[in-house]
Motif scaffolding. Sequence first.
Motif, PDB file in Angstrom:
ATOM      1  N   GLY A   1     -72.606 -68.663  31.224  1.00 59.29           N
ATOM      2  CA  GLY A   1     -73.625 -69.043  30.246  1.00 59.29           C
ATOM      3  C   GLY A   1     -75.027 -68.752  30.749  1.00 59.29           C
ATOM      4  O   GLY A   1     -75.891 -68.286  29.994  1.00 59.29           O
ATOM      5  N   ASN A   2     -75.250 -68.999  32.026  1.00 60.73           N
ATOM      6  CA  ASN A   2     -76.555 -68.693  32.614  1.00 60.73           C
ATOM      7  C   ASN A   2     -76.787 -67.183  32.671  1.00 60.73           C
ATOM      8  O   ASN A   2     -77.894 -66.709  32.427  1.00 60.73           O
ATOM      9  CB  ASN A   2     -76.655 -69.296  34.022  1.00 60.73           C
ATOM     10  CG  ASN A   2     -76.534 -70.795  34.003  1.00 60.73           C
ATOM     11  OD1 ASN A   2     -76.883 -71.451  33.044  1.00 60.73           O
ATOM     12  ND2 ASN A   2     -76.007 -71.352  35.081  1.00 60.73           N
ATOM     13  N   ILE A   3     -75.729 -66.445  32.996  1.00 58.46           N
ATOM     14  CA  ILE A   3     -75.832 -64.981  33.014  1.00 58.46           C
ATOM     15  C   ILE A   3     -76.129 -64.468  31.612  1.00 58.46           C
ATOM     16  O   ILE A   3     -76.986 -63.601  31.416  1.00 58.46           O
ATOM     17  CB  ILE A   3     -74.543 -64.345  33.577  1.00 58.46           C
ATOM     18  CG1 ILE A   3     -74.388 -64.708  35.050  1.00 58.46           C
ATOM     19  CG2 ILE A   3     -74.550 -62.827  33.391  1.00 58.46           C
ATOM     20  CD1 ILE A   3     -73.041 -64.336  35.644  1.00 58.46           C
ATOM     21  N   SER A   4     -75.429 -65.018  30.615  1.00 57.20           N
ATOM     22  CA  SER A   4     -75.651 -64.618  29.232  1.00 57.20           C
ATOM     23  C   SER A   4     -77.089 -64.883  28.801  1.00 57.20           C
ATOM     24  O   SER A   4     -77.721 -64.039  28.155  1.00 57.20           O
ATOM     25  CB  SER A   4     -74.687 -65.363  28.305  1.00 57.20           C
ATOM     26  OG  SER A   4     -74.962 -65.067  26.962  1.00 57.20           O
TER      27      SER A   4
ATOM     28  N   ASP B   1     -71.387 -74.978  19.072  1.00 64.25           N
ATOM     29  CA  ASP B   1     -71.684 -76.412  19.079  1.00 64.25           C
ATOM     30  C   ASP B   1     -70.548 -77.201  19.727  1.00 64.25           C
ATOM     31  O   ASP B   1     -70.790 -78.141  20.480  1.00 64.25           O
ATOM     32  CB  ASP B   1     -71.957 -76.911  17.661  1.00 64.25           C
ATOM     33  CG  ASP B   1     -72.754 -78.198  17.647  1.00 64.25           C
ATOM     34  OD1 ASP B   1     -73.755 -78.290  18.392  1.00 64.25           O
ATOM     35  OD2 ASP B   1     -72.377 -79.115  16.898  1.00 64.25           O
ATOM     36  N   PHE B   2     -69.307 -76.794  19.464  1.00 66.32           N
ATOM     37  CA  PHE B   2     -68.165 -77.445  20.115  1.00 66.32           C
ATOM     38  C   PHE B   2     -68.245 -77.283  21.634  1.00 66.32           C
ATOM     39  O   PHE B   2     -67.999 -78.230  22.380  1.00 66.32           O
ATOM     40  CB  PHE B   2     -66.839 -76.871  19.593  1.00 66.32           C
ATOM     41  CG  PHE B   2     -65.652 -77.368  20.374  1.00 66.32           C
ATOM     42  CD1 PHE B   2     -65.141 -78.634  20.155  1.00 66.32           C
ATOM     43  CD2 PHE B   2     -65.069 -76.574  21.354  1.00 66.32           C
ATOM     44  CE1 PHE B   2     -64.060 -79.106  20.895  1.00 66.32           C
ATOM     45  CE2 PHE B   2     -63.990 -77.032  22.097  1.00 66.32           C
ATOM     46  CZ  PHE B   2     -63.489 -78.307  21.861  1.00 66.32           C
TER      47      PHE B   2
ATOM     48  N   PHE C   1     -79.673 -64.918  30.656  1.00 65.55           N
ATOM     49  CA  PHE C   1     -80.512 -63.917  31.319  1.00 65.55           C
ATOM     50  C   PHE C   1     -80.402 -62.567  30.619  1.00 65.55           C
ATOM     51  O   PHE C   1     -81.407 -61.926  30.314  1.00 65.55           O
ATOM     52  CB  PHE C   1     -80.103 -63.790  32.790  1.00 65.55           C
ATOM     53  CG  PHE C   1     -80.888 -62.764  33.551  1.00 65.55           C
ATOM     54  CD1 PHE C   1     -82.160 -63.062  34.016  1.00 65.55           C
ATOM     55  CD2 PHE C   1     -80.362 -61.511  33.802  1.00 65.55           C
ATOM     56  CE1 PHE C   1     -82.893 -62.118  34.717  1.00 65.55           C
ATOM     57  CE2 PHE C   1     -81.085 -60.560  34.497  1.00 65.55           C
ATOM     58  CZ  PHE C   1     -82.358 -60.866  34.961  1.00 65.55           C
ATOM     59  N   LEU C   2     -79.170 -62.144  30.344  1.00 68.83           N
ATOM     60  CA  LEU C   2     -78.955 -60.814  29.761  1.00 68.83           C
ATOM     61  C   LEU C   2     -79.443 -60.704  28.325  1.00 68.83           C
ATOM     62  O   LEU C   2     -79.874 -59.632  27.891  1.00 68.83           O
ATOM     63  CB  LEU C   2     -77.469 -60.443  29.840  1.00 68.83           C
ATOM     64  CG  LEU C   2     -76.909 -60.233  31.249  1.00 68.83           C
ATOM     65  CD1 LEU C   2     -75.407 -59.972  31.191  1.00 68.83           C
ATOM     66  CD2 LEU C   2     -77.637 -59.095  31.959  1.00 68.83           C
ATOM     67  N   THR C   3     -79.348 -61.800  27.581  1.00 69.93           N
ATOM     68  CA  THR C   3     -79.784 -61.772  26.177  1.00 69.93           C
ATOM     69  C   THR C   3     -81.237 -62.198  26.015  1.00 69.93           C
ATOM     70  O   THR C   3     -81.749 -62.222  24.897  1.00 69.93           O
ATOM     71  CB  THR C   3     -78.887 -62.681  25.306  1.00 69.93           C
ATOM     72  OG1 THR C   3     -78.991 -64.029  25.788  1.00 69.93           O
ATOM     73  CG2 THR C   3     -77.442 -62.214  25.325  1.00 69.93           C
ATOM     74  N   HIS C   4     -81.879 -62.536  27.119  1.00 73.75           N
ATOM     75  CA  HIS C   4     -83.298 -62.949  27.109  1.00 73.75           C
ATOM     76  C   HIS C   4     -83.521 -64.159  26.206  1.00 73.75           C
ATOM     77  O   HIS C   4     -84.549 -64.257  25.537  1.00 73.75           O
ATOM     78  CB  HIS C   4     -84.204 -61.787  26.695  1.00 73.75           C
ATOM     79  CG  HIS C   4     -83.922 -60.520  27.440  1.00 73.75           C
ATOM     80  ND1 HIS C   4     -84.330 -60.311  28.733  1.00 73.75           N
ATOM     81  CD2 HIS C   4     -83.241 -59.393  27.075  1.00 73.75           C
ATOM     82  CE1 HIS C   4     -83.928 -59.112  29.130  1.00 73.75           C
ATOM     83  NE2 HIS C   4     -83.261 -58.538  28.146  1.00 73.75           N
TER      84      HIS C   4
ATOM     85  N   ARG D   1     -77.087 -74.464  23.206  1.00 73.75           N
ATOM     86  CA  ARG D   1     -76.414 -73.441  22.403  1.00 73.75           C
ATOM     87  C   ARG D   1     -76.854 -72.042  22.821  1.00 73.75           C
ATOM     88  O   ARG D   1     -76.077 -71.096  22.757  1.00 73.75           O
ATOM     89  CB  ARG D   1     -76.677 -73.657  20.916  1.00 73.75           C
ATOM     90  CG  ARG D   1     -75.911 -74.816  20.322  1.00 73.75           C
ATOM     91  CD  ARG D   1     -76.336 -75.055  18.872  1.00 73.75           C
ATOM     92  NE  ARG D   1     -76.117 -73.886  18.048  1.00 73.75           N
ATOM     93  CZ  ARG D   1     -75.048 -73.698  17.294  1.00 73.75           C
ATOM     94  NH1 ARG D   1     -74.118 -74.624  17.230  1.00 73.75           N
ATOM     95  NH2 ARG D   1     -74.915 -72.614  16.567  1.00 73.75           N
ATOM     96  N   ALA D   2     -78.099 -71.920  23.276  1.00 77.21           N
ATOM     97  CA  ALA D   2     -78.624 -70.616  23.710  1.00 77.21           C
ATOM     98  C   ALA D   2     -77.887 -70.097  24.939  1.00 77.21           C
ATOM     99  O   ALA D   2     -77.935 -68.904  25.237  1.00 77.21           O
ATOM    100  CB  ALA D   2     -80.118 -70.721  24.002  1.00 77.21           C
ATOM    101  N   GLN D   3     -77.196 -70.958  25.649  1.00 75.85           N
ATOM    102  CA  GLN D   3     -76.485 -70.550  26.849  1.00 75.85           C
ATOM    103  C   GLN D   3     -75.011 -70.240  26.605  1.00 75.85           C
ATOM    104  O   GLN D   3     -74.331 -69.794  27.517  1.00 75.85           O
ATOM    105  CB  GLN D   3     -76.605 -71.631  27.923  1.00 75.85           C
ATOM    106  CG  GLN D   3     -78.012 -71.747  28.461  1.00 75.85           C
ATOM    107  CD  GLN D   3     -78.077 -72.705  29.621  1.00 75.85           C
ATOM    108  OE1 GLN D   3     -77.771 -73.881  29.470  1.00 75.85           O
ATOM    109  NE2 GLN D   3     -78.474 -72.208  30.769  1.00 75.85           N
ATOM    110  N   VAL D   4     -74.531 -70.478  25.409  1.00 71.57           N
ATOM    111  CA  VAL D   4     -73.126 -70.181  25.112  1.00 71.57           C
ATOM    112  C   VAL D   4     -73.019 -68.690  24.798  1.00 71.57           C
ATOM    113  O   VAL D   4     -73.601 -68.216  23.825  1.00 71.57           O
ATOM    114  CB  VAL D   4     -72.607 -71.025  23.930  1.00 71.57           C
ATOM    115  CG1 VAL D   4     -71.156 -70.664  23.617  1.00 71.57           C
ATOM    116  CG2 VAL D   4     -72.737 -72.510  24.224  1.00 71.57           C
ATOM    117  N   PRO D   5     -72.301 -67.941  25.622  1.00 71.76           N
ATOM    118  CA  PRO D   5     -72.177 -66.496  25.383  1.00 71.76           C
ATOM    119  C   PRO D   5     -71.515 -66.203  24.035  1.00 71.76           C
ATOM    120  O   PRO D   5     -70.623 -66.938  23.599  1.00 71.76           O
ATOM    121  CB  PRO D   5     -71.282 -66.019  26.531  1.00 71.76           C
ATOM    122  CG  PRO D   5     -71.381 -67.078  27.574  1.00 71.76           C
ATOM    123  CD  PRO D   5     -71.603 -68.369  26.832  1.00 71.76           C
ATOM    124  N   SER D   6     -71.946 -65.130  23.411  1.00 72.05           N
ATOM    125  CA  SER D   6     -71.408 -64.770  22.092  1.00 72.05           C
ATOM    126  C   SER D   6     -69.925 -64.426  22.160  1.00 72.05           C
ATOM    127  O   SER D   6     -69.225 -64.521  21.155  1.00 72.05           O
ATOM    128  CB  SER D   6     -72.194 -63.602  21.507  1.00 72.05           C
ATOM    129  OG  SER D   6     -72.103 -62.486  22.368  1.00 72.05           O
TER     130      SER D   6
END
Length: 136
Positions: A82-85, A41-42, A87-90, A29-34
Amino acid sequence: MKTIARILLGSFLMFAGLSHLFWAREAFRAQVPSWVPLDADFVVLASGVVEIALGLALVVLVRRRVALGWIVATFFVAVFPGNISQFLTHSDAFGLDTDAARGIRLLLQPVLVAWALWCTGAWAAWRSRRSGARVR
């Protein structure tokens, strides 16, 4: 060697997909961009099912391996935001608790794309079509 690499990649995808569904849902879930307009979750569950299906296909559908190589490579590109997100959101997940660790993870994504294209023969098939040769 390519067959072993293809089966290994398929196994990794199936394992990752199962982890989406069961023991690592929160971490994914931490990798799903806002900005993704779907419930996080979906997205985690759906991407887990896709990973299981792709992994199984890589192992079982040998005659479709070239097409699957392109599909798996495209999947790896599709999940890259998602990986970029992360990284950017720490966001800390999967032991990636520093910017350096998250940055290294970003660098590994192209390796996965290349792995998918190489072990399935997708890259070689594309190159042979461009040159007019035929690959078996």
